[in-house]
Scaffold this motif. Structure first.
Motif, PDB file in Angstrom:
ATOM      1  N   GLU A   1      36.042  56.585  37.626  1.00 44.43           N
ATOM      2  CA  GLU A   1      37.390  56.045  37.786  1.00 44.43           C
ATOM      3  C   GLU A   1      37.481  55.274  39.099  1.00 44.43           C
ATOM      4  N   ILE A   2      38.046  54.072  39.019  1.00 45.77           N
ATOM      5  CA  ILE A   2      38.210  53.214  40.194  1.00 45.77           C
ATOM      6  C   ILE A   2      39.708  53.092  40.488  1.00 45.77           C
ATOM      7  N   PRO A   3      40.186  53.633  41.584  1.00 46.86           N
ATOM      8  CA  PRO A   3      41.623  53.516  41.902  1.00 46.86           C
ATOM      9  C   PRO A   3      42.016  52.059  42.124  1.00 46.86           C
ATOM     10  N   VAL A   4      43.223  51.717  41.686  1.00 49.97           N
ATOM     11  CA  VAL A   4      43.654  50.321  41.760  1.00 49.97           C
ATOM     12  C   VAL A   4      43.753  49.824  43.188  1.00 49.97           C
ATOM     13  N   ASP A   5      44.051  50.730  44.120  1.00 50.46           N
ATOM     14  CA  ASP A   5      44.272  50.302  45.502  1.00 50.46           C
ATOM     15  C   ASP A   5      43.053  50.499  46.382  1.00 50.46           C
ATOM     16  N   VAL A   6      41.893  50.687  45.775  1.00 48.99           N
ATOM     17  CA  VAL A   6      40.676  50.926  46.537  1.00 48.99           C
ATOM     18  C   VAL A   6      40.311  49.682  47.367  1.00 48.99           C
ATOM     19  N   ALA A   7      39.741  49.910  48.540  1.00 47.19           N
ATOM     20  CA  ALA A   7      39.180  48.788  49.307  1.00 47.19           C
ATOM     21  C   ALA A   7      37.925  48.309  48.581  1.00 47.19           C
ATOM     22  N   LEU A   8      37.845  47.016  48.316  1.00 48.79           N
ATOM     23  CA  LEU A   8      36.739  46.501  47.504  1.00 48.79           C
ATOM     24  C   LEU A   8      35.380  46.798  48.141  1.00 48.79           C
ATOM     25  N   GLU A   9      35.361  46.957  49.461  1.00 47.54           N
ATOM     26  CA  GLU A   9      34.100  47.263  50.145  1.00 47.54           C
ATOM     27  C   GLU A   9      33.572  48.645  49.766  1.00 47.54           C
ATOM     28  N   GLU A  10      34.432  49.467  49.188  1.00 46.71           N
ATOM     29  CA  GLU A  10      34.010  50.817  48.805  1.00 46.71           C
ATOM     30  C   GLU A  10      33.346  50.846  47.419  1.00 46.71           C
ATOM     31  N   ILE A  11      33.361  49.690  46.747  1.00 48.61           N
ATOM     32  CA  ILE A  11      32.785  49.639  45.397  1.00 48.61           C
ATOM     33  C   ILE A  11      31.337  49.163  45.473  1.00 48.61           C
ATOM     34  N   THR A  12      30.488  49.812  44.690  1.00 40.75           N
ATOM     35  CA  THR A  12      29.091  49.426  44.634  1.00 40.75           C
ATOM     36  C   THR A  12      28.625  49.410  43.175  1.00 40.75           C
ATOM     37  N   ILE A  13      27.398  49.009  42.945  1.00 40.40           N
ATOM     38  CA  ILE A  13      26.857  48.901  41.582  1.00 40.40           C
ATOM     39  C   ILE A  13      25.537  49.661  41.493  1.00 40.40           C
ATOM     40  N   THR A  14      25.431  50.511  40.472  1.00 36.67           N
ATOM     41  CA  THR A  14      24.151  51.140  40.141  1.00 36.67           C
ATOM     42  C   THR A  14      23.858  50.856  38.675  1.00 36.67           C
ATOM     43  N   HIS A  15      22.897  49.995  38.430  1.00 36.18           N
ATOM     44  CA  HIS A  15      22.567  49.586  37.059  1.00 36.18           C
ATOM     45  C   HIS A  15      21.300  48.737  37.163  1.00 36.18           C
ATOM     46  N   LYS A  16      20.168  49.306  36.768  1.00 32.52           N
ATOM     47  CA  LYS A  16      18.916  48.575  36.997  1.00 32.52           C
ATOM     48  C   LYS A  16      18.495  47.697  35.824  1.00 32.52           C
ATOM     49  N   TYR A  17      19.372  47.625  34.796  1.00 32.09           N
ATOM     50  CA  TYR A  17      18.956  46.888  33.603  1.00 32.09           C
ATOM     51  C   TYR A  17      19.489  45.457  33.560  1.00 32.09           C
ATOM     52  N   TYR A  18      20.087  45.003  34.645  1.00 31.36           N
ATOM     53  CA  TYR A  18      20.389  43.579  34.798  1.00 31.36           C
ATOM     54  C   TYR A  18      20.302  43.236  36.275  1.00 31.36           C
ATOM     55  N   ASP A  19      20.196  41.976  36.553  1.00 37.19           N
ATOM     56  CA  ASP A  19      20.080  41.513  37.934  1.00 37.19           C
ATOM     57  C   ASP A  19      21.483  41.359  38.516  1.00 37.19           C
ATOM     58  N   HIS A  20      21.883  42.311  39.381  1.00 39.07           N
ATOM     59  CA  HIS A  20      23.258  42.256  39.896  1.00 39.07           C
ATOM     60  C   HIS A  20      23.325  41.757  41.341  1.00 39.07           C
ATOM     61  N   ARG A  21      22.331  40.997  41.754  1.00 40.26           N
ATOM     62  CA  ARG A  21      22.375  40.491  43.128  1.00 40.26           C
ATOM     63  C   ARG A  21      23.589  39.582  43.339  1.00 40.26           C
ATOM     64  N   ASP A  22      23.930  38.759  42.330  1.00 37.02           N
ATOM     65  CA  ASP A  22      25.112  37.903  42.477  1.00 37.02           C
ATOM     66  C   ASP A  22      26.395  38.728  42.471  1.00 37.02           C
ATOM     67  N   ALA A  23      26.436  39.764  41.650  1.00 34.79           N
ATOM     68  CA  ALA A  23      27.624  40.632  41.618  1.00 34.79           C
ATOM     69  C   ALA A  23      27.758  41.424  42.919  1.00 34.79           C
ATOM     70  N   ASP A  24      26.643  41.701  43.569  1.00 31.72           N
ATOM     71  CA  ASP A  24      26.709  42.370  44.869  1.00 31.72           C
ATOM     72  C   ASP A  24      27.363  41.449  45.908  1.00 31.72           C
ATOM     73  N   VAL A  25      27.149  40.154  45.743  1.00 33.11           N
ATOM     74  CA  VAL A  25      27.745  39.169  46.659  1.00 33.11           C
ATOM     75  C   VAL A  25      29.230  38.996  46.367  1.00 33.11           C
ATOM     76  N   ASP A  26      29.578  38.944  45.081  1.00 29.66           N
ATOM     77  CA  ASP A  26      30.971  38.718  44.676  1.00 29.66           C
ATOM     78  C   ASP A  26      31.260  39.586  43.457  1.00 29.66           C
ATOM     79  N   LEU A  27      31.914  40.700  43.702  1.00 35.90           N
ATOM     80  CA  LEU A  27      32.199  41.674  42.639  1.00 35.90           C
ATOM     81  C   LEU A  27      33.029  41.077  41.509  1.00 35.90           C
ATOM     82  N   ASN A  28      33.788  40.042  41.825  1.00 33.05           N
ATOM     83  CA  ASN A  28      34.679  39.447  40.819  1.00 33.05           C
ATOM     84  C   ASN A  28      33.947  38.953  39.575  1.00 33.05           C
ATOM     85  N   ILE A  29      32.672  38.680  39.655  1.00 34.17           N
ATOM     86  CA  ILE A  29      32.003  38.145  38.464  1.00 34.17           C
ATOM     87  C   ILE A  29      31.771  39.207  37.400  1.00 34.17           C
ATOM     88  N   VAL A  30      31.889  40.490  37.781  1.00 36.41           N
ATOM     89  CA  VAL A  30      31.801  41.554  36.768  1.00 36.41           C
ATOM     90  C   VAL A  30      33.030  42.452  36.744  1.00 36.41           C
TER      91      VAL A  30
END
Lengths: 81, 176
Positions: free
Chosen positions: B85-114
């Motif tokens: 669960e991701i709270p709506v008011d979370v600081a975006l810097e607190e969000i990270t990605i764990t998923h090794k089955y796609y290349d998320h380097r761009d999403a790490d730069v800009d979370l908005n793409i996912v």
């Protein structure tokens, strides 16, 4: 409503509504640091949310990867038809 | 670091970043996935209020979670059918990605793409959307074998019930 970057898979699992773009995996809203592109994707998905008349609609947006120019959507158009 | 991608997985990430290869994979995956759809009937409901009065929620299969939450399980080759669960008011810097089955380097730069939470917050402030749910949901979209049943029979219905309890009118789903 969903964004699809894997059309056949979206079709197979039966999503109520989806907008499809043939883009790389990991980029459903486009490129990083490209807010106009990302907001255009949101706009088109929300427009389909309002206007789709039947289940299973997959709208192919036809946006080419890294070969389009985007502008800020006219959000006032998002009214149910 | 916790993903520990093998060279084969890194190579697959690169290949699936080619749109035509991704579509070929999608076609193969579709043949396996069709069996999980009960009767071919697609659920459908029209929005019953103006978008400017509706409440939205984001759901992604991009492996998004808070840094403070347990990461998705990368050790089971069948994946991880749980969610975060991701709270709506979370600081975006607190969000990270764990998923090794796609290349998320761009999403790490800009979370908005996912996971376009920042854009949806802005659309609420503009009055385009009525409101956002207090919580949003992150899944890890690589689920195979028996874990598909866990997803379809337990965790996905759980999330659906939470969306209903939160008064959500529409969900915006993003794959990875």
């Amino acid at each position: 409503m969903s964004i699809s970057i894997a059309r056949d898979l979206t079709d197979a699992v039966g999503v109520p509504r989806a907008v499809f773009v043939k883009w790389p995996l990991g980029h459903p809203l486009g490129e990083p640091c490209a807010p106009l592109q990302q907001r255009t994707m949101i706009f088109r998905a929300l427009r389909l949310l309002l206007n789709a008349g039947q289940p299973g609609v997959i709208e192919d947006l036809g946006f080419r990867w890294r070969r389009e120019r985007y502008s800020e959507p006219d959000w006032s158009q998002l009214k149910q038809e | 670091m916790r993903e520990n991608k093998s060279w084969v997985e890194k190579l697959a990430n690169r290949l699936y970043a080619i749109p035509s290869v991704a579509q070929f994979w999608a076609s193969r995956a579709a043949q396996r996935s069709a069996q999980f759809v009960d009767d071919g009937a697609i659920p459908f409901a029209r929005l019953t209020k103006p978008l400017s009065a509706a409440r939205g929620a984001l759901i992604t299969t991009a492996g998004v979670h808070l840094s403070s939450q347990p990461p998705f399980d990368m050790t089971n080759s069948d994946g991880d059918p749980t969610y975060r669960e991701i709270p709506v008011d979370v600081a975006l810097e607190e969000i990270t990605i764990t998923h090794k089955y796609y290349d998320h380097r761009d999403a790490d730069v800009d979370l908005n793409i996912v996971f376009p939470l920042a854009h949806f917050r802005d659309l609420v402030s503009q009055g385009v959307i009525g409101s956002l749910a207090t919580r949003h949901f992150g899944f890890m979209g690589h689920i195979e074998g028996d874990l598909v049943t866990t997803l379809t029979r337990r965790t996905a219905p759980e999330v659906a019930a939470k969306l209903r309890a939160d008064g959500v009118d529409f969900a915006f789903l993003t794959p990875a």
